[in-house]
Design a protein around this motif. Structure first.
Motif, PDB file in Angstrom:
ATOM      1  N   MET B  91     109.277   7.834  15.494  1.00  0.00           N
ATOM      2  CA  MET B  91     108.262   8.874  15.305  1.00  0.00           C
ATOM      3  C   MET B  91     106.909   8.280  14.976  1.00  0.00           C
ATOM      4  O   MET B  91     105.873   8.700  15.514  1.00  0.00           O
ATOM      5  N   LEU B  92     106.894   7.273  14.099  1.00  0.00           N
ATOM      6  CA  LEU B  92     105.617   6.674  13.733  1.00  0.00           C
ATOM      7  C   LEU B  92     104.997   5.944  14.929  1.00  0.00           C
ATOM      8  O   LEU B  92     103.772   5.938  15.098  1.00  0.00           O
ATOM      9  N   LEU B  95     103.275   8.376  16.955  1.00  0.00           N
ATOM     10  CA  LEU B  95     101.970   8.700  16.353  1.00  0.00           C
ATOM     11  C   LEU B  95     100.956   7.614  16.664  1.00  0.00           C
ATOM     12  O   LEU B  95      99.784   7.903  16.951  1.00  0.00           O
ATOM     13  N   ILE B  99      97.387   7.906  18.379  1.00  0.00           N
ATOM     14  CA  ILE B  99      96.129   7.412  17.799  1.00  0.00           C
ATOM     15  C   ILE B  99      95.379   6.586  18.827  1.00  0.00           C
ATOM     16  O   ILE B  99      94.164   6.714  18.993  1.00  0.00           O
ATOM     17  N   SER B 113      88.022   7.903  10.389  1.00  0.00           N
ATOM     18  CA  SER B 113      87.906   9.361  10.325  1.00  0.00           C
ATOM     19  C   SER B 113      88.271   9.939   8.965  1.00  0.00           C
ATOM     20  O   SER B 113      87.942  11.070   8.677  1.00  0.00           O
TER      21      SER B 113
ATOM     22  N   TYR D 153     105.943  14.852   8.163  1.00  0.00           N
ATOM     23  CA  TYR D 153     105.066  14.006   9.000  1.00  0.00           C
ATOM     24  C   TYR D 153     104.848  14.675  10.344  1.00  0.00           C
ATOM     25  O   TYR D 153     103.728  14.699  10.868  1.00  0.00           O
ATOM     26  N   ALA D 154     105.950  15.207  10.894  1.00  0.00           N
ATOM     27  CA  ALA D 154     105.828  15.826  12.211  1.00  0.00           C
ATOM     28  C   ALA D 154     104.926  17.053  12.142  1.00  0.00           C
ATOM     29  O   ALA D 154     104.087  17.267  13.029  1.00  0.00           O
ATOM     30  N   ALA D 157     101.270  16.308  12.146  1.00  0.00           N
ATOM     31  CA  ALA D 157     100.724  15.905  13.443  1.00  0.00           C
ATOM     32  C   ALA D 157     100.938  16.969  14.510  1.00  0.00           C
ATOM     33  O   ALA D 157     100.819  16.678  15.694  1.00  0.00           O
ATOM     34  N   THR D 164      91.992  13.115  13.908  1.00  0.00           N
ATOM     35  CA  THR D 164      92.221  12.849  12.488  1.00  0.00           C
ATOM     36  C   THR D 164      93.640  13.228  12.092  1.00  0.00           C
ATOM     37  O   THR D 164      94.215  12.616  11.194  1.00  0.00           O
ATOM     38  N   VAL D 166      96.557  12.909  13.735  1.00  0.00           N
ATOM     39  CA  VAL D 166      97.553  11.871  13.977  1.00  0.00           C
ATOM     40  C   VAL D 166      97.360  10.707  13.013  1.00  0.00           C
ATOM     41  O   VAL D 166      98.323  10.111  12.529  1.00  0.00           O
ATOM     42  N   HIS D 167      96.098  10.412  12.692  1.00  0.00           N
ATOM     43  CA  HIS D 167      95.824   9.334  11.744  1.00  0.00           C
ATOM     44  C   HIS D 167      96.374   9.679  10.349  1.00  0.00           C
ATOM     45  O   HIS D 167      97.076   8.883   9.730  1.00  0.00           O
ATOM     46  N   ALA D 169      98.716  11.785   9.638  1.00  0.00           N
ATOM     47  CA  ALA D 169     100.175  11.847   9.656  1.00  0.00           C
ATOM     48  C   ALA D 169     100.769  10.452   9.579  1.00  0.00           C
ATOM     49  O   ALA D 169     101.786  10.230   8.914  1.00  0.00           O
ATOM     50  N   LEU D 170     100.161   9.473  10.240  1.00  0.00           N
ATOM     51  CA  LEU D 170     100.694   8.110  10.195  1.00  0.00           C
ATOM     52  C   LEU D 170     100.582   7.545   8.774  1.00  0.00           C
ATOM     53  O   LEU D 170     101.535   6.951   8.254  1.00  0.00           O
ATOM     54  N   GLY D 173     103.195   9.192   6.745  1.00  0.00           N
ATOM     55  CA  GLY D 173     104.527   8.722   7.091  1.00  0.00           C
ATOM     56  C   GLY D 173     104.813   7.354   6.517  1.00  0.00           C
ATOM     57  O   GLY D 173     105.873   7.128   5.927  1.00  0.00           O
ATOM     58  N   ASP D 241      94.629  12.731   2.652  1.00  0.00           N
ATOM     59  CA  ASP D 241      94.542  12.567   4.110  1.00  0.00           C
ATOM     60  C   ASP D 241      95.388  13.624   4.821  1.00  0.00           C
ATOM     61  O   ASP D 241      94.925  14.284   5.750  1.00  0.00           O
ATOM     62  N   VAL D 245      94.103  17.182   7.193  1.00  0.00           N
ATOM     63  CA  VAL D 245      94.316  17.287   8.634  1.00  0.00           C
ATOM     64  C   VAL D 245      95.482  18.183   9.018  1.00  0.00           C
ATOM     65  O   VAL D 245      95.554  18.632  10.159  1.00  0.00           O
TER      66      VAL D 245
END
Lengths: 85, 116, 94, 611
Positions: B91-92, B95, B99, B113, D153-154, D157, D164, D166-167, D169-170, D173, D241, D245
């Protein structure tokens, strides 16, 4: 048996260090696969063959492959961007 | 004692790897390494000297090794853990691909951001 | 300590150790050599441990590793193909 | 089937049902249209919330214990899965159920481009939250911790086209997973020390064994993982963060219950398993120090924001700090106060997030300065927002105020005389920041951004979740807003609510009762001392003082640049410190990992120092 486990533990530790300190992800995926094999050997030595089996399948094969695919995808995305410019 | 040190050191190495990572894919792989520390810890906890795997070919009482089994609980935990790890990692990575698509970079130094 | 355990230890130190070293440095090609070596020696180590434990059921693990390691190396060679030619890492920011 | 048996059968059902429905939705989702999916998801969540309500009333009489499949412990060892419900645990599950129902109802008209995945993830998230609150063994706590993590996390995102998102969420996570692994390490160590995972058996084994290094390190490791979820400084970076988002309905669950469950996990672990083993003074010092740092950092950062959702996120961090202090004081009244506080906070904070979502969909921004004066004609949203802001500052009769009164009384009893002062300041800062934004957006007053605000992350980049701006407030969004606000006020006015909470907290902290209920089946609570807690005159005065201080903070934020020059010069000396604190929140995953290491080191030092 204990010597075997100690040796395997040491190798696993060294493997982890190599994975972490390999900065280029595509090469890191290769090392990750080797690390997976090392972990499987350790798990076998710890009398956990079922865990070793899933480690071989997931840790040494599937996960490095997913990493590789992600890298390929990222590269092609960035190459497409560069062509656009 | 040594297994605990190794397990802790692997987790530590993983975190260090994330801290100095210049590429998000690299960071996610380091996270997977950090998690492998937990497998090592759990399995060494369950290991007893001279034991075999908790798989029975015959009834354990008859075979006479019921007392020297490796703890099956931790093996089950580790199996769960490995599956969880694969899920989280993929999953990561998905992501990270997103990105790259949106920001055109996977270098955390260039992602600005979310500052302040 | 029986002979199988000694064999496993020797293989670990003299086989997987160098494989890791191959992986740790050099070009993508030499890393692939390391992976190949690790696959082969890994199978042997797992067989030795299974024999040492006296549990023939354990042999399923080296069997699976042997199958996966062959295919895995092929896939890696395929995906790293361009790097090996260009002599540069994929996913590298440089 | 008796009432008791029914309650015990219902206990696992509230965890399993959302998982089953989520899987069904995922399997059949492509053939269903959006309204059907919405109805199914809302109905499931409402049913879970109703069942939680039934369980809560049953848990008032005795502890609920359900062994899944009847695998009871034998010869002092257990491999079975047990769910345990007392009032605090079931109450947390109820809060999760209610918030999820409101969030799903709100999402009906809020999103355009989501499909079945969102609803399935929300239900899995609910299962994770409920399962964590009711779980009676350590490994299942970890499993549900991970389940809620992965779903979260999902969900962060879900707006995958937003850079922003996806960033964020990473970052979320990676940091949360690290926390979970540290927890799992701790679980392994505790298992090595005792051979038990079941909390009750663990408690028994630990009491017999006494504290040694393995046990202490194990506890610290498990608690650290939970504290990452609870967003204690310096593990909090993911929270702002993720909140900035994540889609607004998801933020409601993050701030309202997920963060608080991290703290609940620590408290549950301590009271059930470790309260007879570890030295209370060390634990108290550890949590109070962490709490003070968290409260201060959260409050200051909250004041510095112009991105509304980020501001609310930092206010959650500041409140977590207060909860940490109150729970860490190890006083039952303070624990009861925290429980009430969490309920009240969940209500008003959810309302504030939902209002932010309304603004986002109407104007395409959540930036304080971009929106200045734009909300003048949004009467209902404006009134609700300002009321919730006052509620956040502790205005009676909101439950936040009641919780604050009780928590203050508790911490003073535990010897932390400065507690009420800190609580007042935090309530004033967070409430004041919200009121400032409300006044600027809905009344259009106040000056433009000063130098410090101008540098903050702007709220303009947030993508709206509807293609066209929404001019009228749809009824499915209006009802959750007003209902939650009303709930926040009504809970604070319920007669005897404070007493019940005090009683429940006493039972929550009762180690022997929990162990007996799980292992011996004696589920009755036994005689507990009559507890009384509730609004007091001094408490109300303190609450009104914090509301007044919040108004003052808001005014300073609006017209601060009009202050005399000498005062401004004095204030400017604080600027480098503020700037540094802001630049620490860099959005850089490497920095966050380094802070995590630093935090772990700090906690170990705090735990190992002689008392």
């Amino acid at each position: 048996m204990n010597i075997l486990i100690t040796v395997a533990l040491t190798l696993v530790l060294a493997g982890a260090a190599v994975v972490v300190f390999t900065p280029v992800p595509s090469r890191q995926a290769v090392v990750l696969s080797v690390y997976g094999i090392l972990l499987a050997a350790l798990f076998m030595a710890l009398q956990a063959p079922d865990v070793a089996l899933s480690q071989v399948a997931v840790g040494a094969a599937v996960v490095p492959l997913i990493v590789m695919l992600a890298i390929r995808k990222i590269d092609s995305l960035r190459a497409a961007r560069r062509r656009q410019r | 004692m040594y297994p605990y040190v190794v397990a802790g050191a692997i987790l530590f190495l993983g975190v260090i790897g994330i801290a100095r990572s210049r590429n998000l894919v690299h960071a996610v792989v380091c996270l997977a390494v950090a998690q492998s520390g937990t497998y090592v810890l759990l399995l060494t906890v369950g290991y007893q000297r001279g034991a075999t795997a908790p798989i029975f070919q015959s009834a354990p009482e008859k075979a006479g090794y019921a007392a020297t089994l490796v703890d099956p609980v931790v093996q089950a935990l580790t199996l769960t853990d490995i599956v969880v790890s694969a899920t989280v990692t993929s999953m990561l990575l998905a992501l990270a691909v997103q990105i790259a698509k949106r920001h055109d970079t996977v270098d955390p130094d260039e992602l600005r951001s979310l500052r302040g | 300590m029986n002979a199988w355990i000694v064999a496993a230890i020797v293989l670990l130190v003299a086989g997987l150790g160098p494989a890791l070293l191959f992986c740790a440095r050099g070009s993508s090609a030499s890393r692939l050599v390391g992976l190949q070596l690790a696959g082969v020696v890994g199978v042997l180590v797992l067989v030795a441990i299974a024999e040492a434990a006296g549990q023939p059921m354990y042999l399923i693990v080296p069997l699976v590793l042997a199958t996966l390691s062959a295919t895995g190396t092929l896939v890696f060679t395929r995906t790293l193909h361009q790097d090996v030619r260009a002599g540069q890492g994929a996913g590298d920011d440089g | 089937m008796t009432h008791d048996q029914m309650a015990n059968a219902l206990l696992p059902a509230v965890v399993v049902a959302p998982i089953v429905v989520a899987c069904l939705l995922l399997a059949l989702g492509r053939r269903l249209d959006r309204p059907t999916i919405d109805v199914v998801a809302i109905a499931t969540s409402a049913a879970v919330a109703t069942a939680d309500g039934v369980l809560l009333s049953a848990a008032g009489n005795h502890r609920l214990v359900a062994w899944l499949g009847g695998w009871r412990p034998q010869h002092g060892a257990s491999v079975g899965i047990v769910f345990v419900g007392d009032q605090v645990g079931v109450g947390a599950a109820l809060v999760a159920g209610v918030l999820m129902t409101c969030a799903l109802a709100y999402s009906w008209r809020y999103f355009e481009n989501i499909h079945v995945n969102f609803h399935a993830l929300m239900l899995l998230f609910l299962a994770g939250l409920t399962g964590f609150s009711l779980s009676g063994d350590l490994f299942n706590m970890f499993v549900f911790f991970e389940l809620m993590g992965v779903a979260a996390y999902a969900l962060t995102a879900v707006k995958v086209e937003d850079p922003t998102a996806v960033h964020g969420a990473l970052n979320f996570g990676v940091i949360n997973s690290l926390g979970a692994y540290i927890s799992l390490m701790g679980i392994g160590m505790l298992y090595a020390a005792t051979g038990q995972l079941n909390l009750a058996l663990l408690s028994r084994a630990l009491t017999a064994r006494g504290p040694d290094v393995l046990v202490v390190v194990g506890f610290v490791a498990v608690a650290t993982g939970f504290l990452v979820k609870a967003a204690a400084v310096p593990f909090h970076f993911w929270l702002d963060d993720a909140h900035a988002v994540a889609p607004t309905p998801v933020c409601v669950l993050f701030s309202g219950i997920m963060v608080e469950l991290g703290l609940y996990g620590v408290a549950r672990l301590y009271w059930v398993a470790f309260s007879g083993t570890l030295e209370a003074g060390t634990i108290q010092r550890l949590f109070v120090v962490l709490g003070v740092v968290t409260a201060v950092v959260g409050s200051v950062m909250c004041l510095l924001q112009r991105h509304l959702k980020r501001l609310l996120a930092f206010s959650t961090i500041a409140h977590t700090g207060m909860f940490l202090i109150a729970v860490g004081s190890l006083n039952p009244v303070a624990t009861a106060g925290t429980a009430v506080y969490v309920v009240g906070h969940a209500a008003v904070k959810s309302v504030l997030f939902l209002c932010a979502g309304v603004l986002l969909n109407r104007f395409g921004s959540v930036d304080e300065f971009t929106l200045q004066g734009k909300g003048r004609d949004a009467r209902l949203t404006g009134i609700v927002f300002m009321l919730a802001g006052l509620g956040l500052a502790g205005m009676p009769p909101f439950a936040v105020g009641l919780g604050k009164v009780m928590a203050e009384e508790g911490v003073v009893r535990a010897g932390l005389w400065w507690g009420p002062v800190l609580f007042l300041l935090v309530a004033a800062a967070t409430g004041g920041a919200v009121l400032r934004v409300g006044a600027r957006v809905f009344l259009g007053i106040g000056r433009g951004p000063g130098a410090e605000e101008a540098g903050a992350m702007s709220g303009d980049e947030e993508k709206r979740e509807l293609a066209t701006g929404m001019t009228r407030l749809p009824v499915t969004m209006g009802i959750p807003l007003t209902a939650l606000l009303a709930a926040g006020a009504i809970v604070g006015l319920l007669p005897g609510f404070g007493d019940q909470a005090a009683l429940a907290a006493g039972r929550f902290a009762g180690r022997a009762g929990y162990v007996a209920a799980v292992l011996d089946g004696t589920t009755s609570y036994g005689a507990s001392p009559a507890a009384s807690a509730g609004w007091s005159v001094e408490g109300i005065v303190l609450c009104l003082a914090s509301v007044g201080a919040a108004a003052l903070v808001a005014l300073l934020g609006l017209y601060g640049t009009a202050l005399p020059r000498q005062i401004l010069a004095v204030l400017r000396t604080a600027r480098p410190a503020l700037h540094m604190m802001r630049s620490v929140h860099s959005g850089h995953i490497g920095d966050y990992a380094a802070w995590l290491l630093f935090g772990v080191g700090g906690i170990i030092v705090l735990a190992m120092l002689p008392p």
